[in-house]
Design an enzyme around this catalytic site. Structure first.
Site, PDB file in Angstrom:
ATOM      1  N   ARG A 162       0.599  -0.966  -0.154  1.00  0.00           N
ATOM      2  CA  ARG A 162       0.044   0.028   0.034  1.00  0.00           C
ATOM      3  C   ARG A 162       0.819   1.306  -0.112  1.00  0.00           C
ATOM      4  O   ARG A 162       0.689   2.317   0.716  1.00  0.00           O
ATOM      5  CB  ARG A 162      -0.950   0.285   1.095  1.00  0.00           C
ATOM      6  CG  ARG A 162      -1.834  -0.940   1.208  1.00  0.00           C
ATOM      7  CD  ARG A 162      -3.006  -1.254   0.158  1.00  0.00           C
ATOM      8  NE  ARG A 162      -3.683  -2.352   0.256  1.00  0.00           N
ATOM      9  CZ  ARG A 162      -3.445  -3.595  -0.125  1.00  0.00           C
ATOM     10  NH1 ARG A 162      -2.246  -3.881  -0.584  1.00  0.00           N
ATOM     11  NH2 ARG A 162      -4.446  -4.506   0.129  1.00  0.00           N
ATOM     12  N   SER A 237     -11.361   0.208   2.954  1.00  0.00           N
ATOM     13  CA  SER A 237     -10.440  -0.170   4.110  1.00  0.00           C
ATOM     14  C   SER A 237      -9.864   1.360   4.825  1.00  0.00           C
ATOM     15  O   SER A 237      -9.165   2.071   3.897  1.00  0.00           O
ATOM     16  CB  SER A 237      -9.469  -1.152   4.002  1.00  0.00           C
ATOM     17  OG  SER A 237     -10.094  -2.265   3.491  1.00  0.00           O
ATOM     18  N   GLU A 333      -5.077   4.230   5.940  1.00  0.00           N
ATOM     19  CA  GLU A 333      -4.727   4.236   4.285  1.00  0.00           C
ATOM     20  C   GLU A 333      -5.170   5.197   3.621  1.00  0.00           C
ATOM     21  O   GLU A 333      -4.899   5.311   2.509  1.00  0.00           O
ATOM     22  CB  GLU A 333      -5.527   2.816   4.094  1.00  0.00           C
ATOM     23  CG  GLU A 333      -5.042   2.273   2.688  1.00  0.00           C
ATOM     24  CD  GLU A 333      -5.590   0.712   2.474  1.00  0.00           C
ATOM     25  OE1 GLU A 333      -6.358   0.512   1.587  1.00  0.00           O
ATOM     26  OE2 GLU A 333      -5.362  -0.099   3.422  1.00  0.00           O
TER      27      GLU A 333
END
Length: 337
Positions: A162, A237, A333
Site C-alpha cells: 500500500r 478500508s 490508508e
C-alpha cells in the site's frame, strides 16, 4: 478547459463529505494540465482522482484538478501477453472488466476496487493476493512544480505494501496521466491463494476457473462485505494492516495467544487491522454521524451528515484504543485533506 468556482465536492468523494473547492478544473488531456500550470503559476494545486481513498476535512482553497484523461490502448502484443497504456482518469473497475472481456489476465483479483487508474499506483492497490506492482510496467506523470513529463519504470515507483514513491518523495507533486500494464493471454496463471475465493468457486462447482470466474467471485465477495458508497458513504478500508517484526509479534502473542496473523516473505507478520479494531469493541459502533461498519470494522462510514473532521476524530479514537490495548500503531490508508 473549464474553471469552475466554488464547486461542491459531495459527489466527488465516496465518503460523501460536503465540502467546496474554490477552483475546480477538469482536465481531459495532458495539454490541459500544462495550460493550468502556466496560467496558475503561483496557485497551489491538488489532484483529484475518484475520491475513493480520500477524507476531506475542510474546504479546498487550492486549484483542484480533476483527472479525466481517458483511453485504453494495446501498444504491444505477442503470443503470451499484451502491454496496455491506460489514461489516469479511467475508472479502475471498468479497466478490470475490459481486461476480462478481452481475456487478458492479471487484474481480475482487483475487481470492484473503487477509484481511478491514475490513483492506483500511488496506493499500490491490492486485494486477494494480487498487488498493482505485479502487473504495472510503469507510469507517465507530470511534475507540477517542474512542469515536466516523466516516465517511471516499475522499479522506480518503489512499490511496497500500500505504498509507493508517490506517497513520499513525490507526494502532492505529480499528476499521473497514464499507467502501463503487462497482462497475460490464455492460458492464465490464476492467483487462488486466498481461501475465500477457492471456497466460493467450490460451492459453485467450478473446478477449472477462468479469469471471469475469479472476477465475478471477487465482486460477489466484496459486495457481501463492503457497503455501497452510494448508499452509505465510505472509503473502503480506512486503515492499513500493520506489519510487525518477529520479535514484536512474539512479544504480543505472549499476551494475546489468539491474535490473528499472517507470516510474510519478508519475515514480518501482518496483523489484520480489522481484528484489532473488533477486539477493541468498535465493530458496528456508531459515534455521532459516523461509525464502524457492522460487517467490517475496517470500514468507517458516514451515516449521512458526518463532517470530515468528525470521521477523523473517530479514527483517532480507534487508533488510540488499539495502541493502548495491543501496543500496535495502526495507520490510516486513506489520504486526509
Amino acid at each position: 478547459m473549464e474553471i469552475i468556482k466554488n464547486k461542491s465536492l459531495k459527489n466527488f468523494n465516496t465518503f460523501g463529505i460536503d465540502a467546496n473547492a474554490e477552483f475546480f478544473i477538469p482536465i481531459k488531456k495532458k495539454n490541459d494540465l500544462f495550460d493550468v500550470l502556466e496560467k496558475e503559476k503561483n496557485q497551489p494545486i491538488k489532484i483529484l482522482g475518484g475520491g475513493s481513498n480520500l477524507l476531506i476535512t475542510q474546504d479546498i482553497s487550492e486549484c483542484l484538478i480533476k483527472n479525466e484523461i481517458k483511453g485504453i490502448q494495446v501498444i504491444l502484443e505477442n503470443e503470451n501477453e499484451v502491454l496496455v497504456r491506460v489514461g489516469g482518469g479511467e475508472i479502475w473497475h471498468e479497466l478490470v472488466l475490459w481486461a476480462v472481456a478481452n481475456n487478458y489476465g492479471g487484474i481480475e483479483n482487483l475487481a470492484l476496487i473503487p477509484g481511478t487508474v491514475g490513483a492506483a499506483p500511488i496506493q499500490n492497490i491490492g486485494a486477494y493476493g494480487v498487488e498493482l506492482k505485479n502487473v504495472c510496467e510503469g507510469v507517465e506523470f507530470i511534475h507540477l512544480e517542474e512542469k515536466k513529463e516523466y516516465a517511471f519504470s516499475n522499479d522506480e515507483c518503489h512499490f511496497f505494501y500500500r505504498d509507493s514513491i508517490f506517497k513520499h518523495e513525490l507526494k502532492g507533486k505529480i499528476c499521473i496521466t497514464h499507467v502501463f500494464f503487462r497482462l497475460s493471454k490464455a492460458p492464465h496463471s490464476l492467483n487462488l491463494t486466498y481461501g475465500v475465493i477457492k471456497g466460493h468457486l467450490e460451492k459453485k462447482g467450478i473446478k477449472n476457473p477462468t479469469i471471469k470466474n475469479i472476477c465475478d467471485t471477487v465482486i460477489e465477495i466484496r459486495n457481501s462485505k463492503l457497503p455501497d458508497p452510494k448508499e452509505l458513504g465510505n472509503s473502503g478500508s480506512f486503515f492499513k494492516n500493520p506489519e510487525l517484526s518477529k520479535e514484536e509479534f512474539l512479544s504480543i502473542k505472549k499476551k494475546f495467544p489468539d491474535i490473528v496473523s499472517y507470516a510474510l516473505p519478508s519475515k514480518k507478520y501482518k496483523i489484520p487491522a480489522a481484528w484489532l479494531i473488533e477486539q477493541c469493541g468498535f465493530k458496528g459502533v456508531r459515534y455521532g454521524n459516523t461509525g464502524c461498519y457492522k460487517y467490517q470494522p475496517l470500514v468507517l462510514v458516514n451515516y449521512g451528515n458526518a463532517t470530515g473532521k468528525e470521521i477523523q476524530l473517530f479514527s483517532e479514537k480507534i487508533k488510540k484504543a488499539v495502541r493502548k490495548k495491543f501496543g500496535i500503531f495502526i495507520q490510516a490508508e486513506v489520504n486526509i485533506w
